[in-house]
Motif scaffolding. Structure first.
Motif, PDB file in Angstrom:
ATOM      1  N   PRO A 107       0.805  -1.235   0.000  1.00 30.14           N
ATOM      2  CA  PRO A 107       0.000   0.000   0.000  1.00 30.14           C
ATOM      3  C   PRO A 107       0.834   1.280   0.000  1.00 30.14           C
ATOM      4  CG  PRO A 107      -0.941  -1.598   1.505  1.00 30.14           C
ATOM      5  CD  PRO A 107       0.369  -2.180   1.044  1.00 30.14           C
ATOM      6  N   HIS A 108       1.889   1.330   0.804  1.00 24.79           N
ATOM      7  CA  HIS A 108       2.668   2.566   0.882  1.00 24.79           C
ATOM      8  C   HIS A 108       3.549   2.760  -0.355  1.00 24.79           C
ATOM      9  CE1 HIS A 108       1.509   4.028   4.820  1.00 24.79           C
ATOM     10  NE2 HIS A 108       1.555   2.796   5.278  1.00 24.79           N
ATOM     11  N   GLU A 109       4.013   1.675  -0.958  1.00 28.95           N
ATOM     12  CA  GLU A 109       4.765   1.798  -2.223  1.00 28.95           C
ATOM     13  C   GLU A 109       3.841   2.370  -3.298  1.00 28.95           C
ATOM     14  OE1 GLU A 109       7.827   1.261  -3.306  1.00 28.95           O
ATOM     15  OE2 GLU A 109       8.825   0.205  -1.654  1.00 28.95           O
ATOM     16  N   MET A 110       2.590   1.919  -3.336  1.00 22.81           N
ATOM     17  CA  MET A 110       1.649   2.414  -4.331  1.00 22.81           C
ATOM     18  C   MET A 110       1.226   3.850  -4.036  1.00 22.81           C
ATOM     19  SD  MET A 110       1.646   0.077  -6.473  1.00 22.81           S
ATOM     20  CE  MET A 110       0.436   0.788  -7.592  1.00 22.81           C
ATOM     21  N   ARG A 111       1.222   4.229  -2.755  1.00 23.02           N
ATOM     22  CA  ARG A 111       0.936   5.635  -2.419  1.00 23.02           C
ATOM     23  C   ARG A 111       2.045   6.540  -2.935  1.00 23.02           C
ATOM     24  NH1 ARG A 111      -0.843   6.286   3.818  1.00 23.02           N
ATOM     25  NH2 ARG A 111      -0.734   8.495   3.202  1.00 23.02           N
ATOM     26  N   ILE A 112       3.290   6.070  -2.866  1.00 16.38           N
ATOM     27  CA  ILE A 112       4.408   6.847  -3.409  1.00 16.38           C
ATOM     28  C   ILE A 112       4.274   6.964  -4.923  1.00 16.38           C
ATOM     29  CG2 ILE A 112       6.901   6.802  -3.842  1.00 16.38           C
ATOM     30  CD1 ILE A 112       7.262   5.721  -1.014  1.00 16.38           C
ATOM     31  N   ALA A 113       3.950   5.839  -5.586  1.00 15.57           N
ATOM     32  CA  ALA A 113       3.779   5.860  -7.036  1.00 15.57           C
ATOM     33  C   ALA A 113       2.651   6.801  -7.434  1.00 15.57           C
ATOM     34  CB  ALA A 113       3.506   4.443  -7.545  1.00 15.57           C
ATOM     35  N   ALA A 114       1.533   6.763  -6.686  1.00 17.01           N
ATOM     36  CA  ALA A 114       0.401   7.637  -6.991  1.00 17.01           C
ATOM     37  C   ALA A 114       0.770   9.109  -6.783  1.00 17.01           C
ATOM     38  CB  ALA A 114      -0.797   7.264  -6.115  1.00 17.01           C
ATOM     39  N   ALA A 115       1.513   9.388  -5.712  1.00 15.49           N
ATOM     40  CA  ALA A 115       1.944  10.770  -5.454  1.00 15.49           C
ATOM     41  C   ALA A 115       2.847  11.272  -6.564  1.00 15.49           C
ATOM     42  CB  ALA A 115       2.652  10.853  -4.106  1.00 15.49           C
ATOM     43  N   LEU A 116       3.726  10.394  -7.066  1.00 12.78           N
ATOM     44  CA  LEU A 116       4.623  10.796  -8.155  1.00 12.78           C
ATOM     45  C   LEU A 116       3.863  10.965  -9.462  1.00 12.78           C
ATOM     46  CD1 LEU A 116       7.714   8.658  -7.179  1.00 12.78           C
ATOM     47  CD2 LEU A 116       7.637  11.143  -7.346  1.00 12.78           C
ATOM     48  N   TRP A 117       2.777  10.191  -9.638  1.00 16.27           N
ATOM     49  CA  TRP A 117       1.935  10.407 -10.819  1.00 16.27           C
ATOM     50  C   TRP A 117       1.274  11.780 -10.725  1.00 16.27           C
ATOM     51  CZ3 TRP A 117      -3.374  11.209 -11.535  1.00 16.27           C
ATOM     52  CH2 TRP A 117      -3.796  11.162 -12.884  1.00 16.27           C
ATOM     53  N   TRP A 118       0.759  12.149  -9.567  1.00 19.08           N
ATOM     54  CA  TRP A 118       0.176  13.476  -9.385  1.00 19.08           C
ATOM     55  C   TRP A 118       1.226  14.570  -9.557  1.00 19.08           C
ATOM     56  CZ3 TRP A 118      -4.460  15.010  -9.971  1.00 19.08           C
ATOM     57  CH2 TRP A 118      -5.537  14.175  -9.687  1.00 19.08           C
ATOM     58  N   PHE A 119       2.455  14.271  -9.159  1.00 18.28           N
ATOM     59  CA  PHE A 119       3.552  15.215  -9.355  1.00 18.28           C
ATOM     60  C   PHE A 119       3.751  15.472 -10.847  1.00 18.28           C
ATOM     61  CE2 PHE A 119       8.268  16.009  -9.515  1.00 18.28           C
ATOM     62  CZ  PHE A 119       8.262  17.202  -8.833  1.00 18.28           C
TER      63      PHE A 119
END
Length: 268
Positions: A107-119
């Motif tokens: 879950p937290h790895e995917m939260r990082i990926a999602a945050a970088l997508w929003w970035f």
């Protein structure tokens, strides 16, 4: 020179000529197709080239409400990105010095990926900054530095989210999003009217913060390469090299705008 089908190695350095995109973000919106970035860049550069010619025929627009809303929304989006990257990286005990990009669906790895997508998406939304300059006839602000910054950040962020959406990517993204919270906060305040202007004396320090960001980014990327971090030499070298022109361009901007102002005050 050695090739293993995933990357090409020259000496101890690997480059992504054959490296497969990260499977976690591969099909996410505006990531998969190689045409996404060229089309977006073409649209942006056409706006920069022809927008001033079209809008010069009309009076400049004030756009205080749209500009305030956009700046506030961008500040909040960057706050979300920064907070997500900080919380998830701390939960996973990520290293600030060297963190390999591992394909994990935790879950937290995917939260990082999602945050970088929003970035990455935020860099597309930042094209509105240029549109506001054009519509308000702020020709001086439509500089080479401004256009170069917005054009190249789009490319770099797309590379990040397509190939390295986790791992050490969180460091420059978190740092940049933090700076943008302050920057868009300043933009939002600056359109509130002349009564706010006396409280915006810290504008020069915002540029200084950006210069500090680029300096830290260059040193950080250099240490990744020197220590042979498994994050990826090719992207570390690219990121470090990317900081150099920004240090020069923002440094020149700072000297031209704030040294002249200081000299004027001394003369008075």
């Amino acid at each position: 020179m050695v090739s293993d089908g995933n990357s090409t190695t020259i000496g101890s350095y690997s480059f992504p000529f054959g490296e497969q995109p990260d499977e976690r973000t591969r099909t996410w919106p505006l990531v998969e197709s190689l045409w996404n970035v060229p089309i977006l860049l073409a649209f942006y550069l056409l706006m920069v080239l022809y927008g001033p010619k079209w809008t010069a025929r009309n009076k400049p627009l004030q756009l205080r409400v749209p500009l305030f809303c956009h700046s506030l929304a961008m500040a909040l989006l960057n706050a979300h990105i920064c907070l997500e990257l900080f919380i998830s990286s701390r939960t996973l005990d990520y290293s600030f010095g060297c963190q390999p990009c591992l394909v994990s669906y935790s879950p937290h790895e995917m939260r990082i990926a999602a945050a970088l997508w929003w970035f990455y998406i935020s860099k597309i939304l930042e094209f509105a900054d240029t549109a506001f300059f054009i519509l308000r006839h702020k020709w001086k602000q439509l500089s080479f530095l401004h256009v170069y910054h917005h054009s190249t950040m789009l490319i770099l962020c797309w590379v990040f989210v397509k190939w390295k959406p986790t791992g050490s990517t969180f460091v420059p993204a978190m740092m940049n999003s933090f700076v943008h919270i302050i920057m868009y906060g300043y933009y939002a305040l600056s359109v509130l009217g002349p009564r706010i202007q006396p409280y915006l004396w810290w504008k020069r320090y915002l540029t200084g913060l950006q210069l500090l960001q680029f300096t830290i980014g260059l040193v950080w990327a250099a240490q990744l390469v020197i220590r042979g971090c498994e994050y990826g030499t090719w992207i570390s070298l690219s990121g470090g090299a990317y900081m150099v022109p920004f240090l020069f361009l923002f440094g020149r901007f700072y000297a031209q705008n704030y040294k002249v102002s200081a000299d004027t005050k001394k003369a008075m």
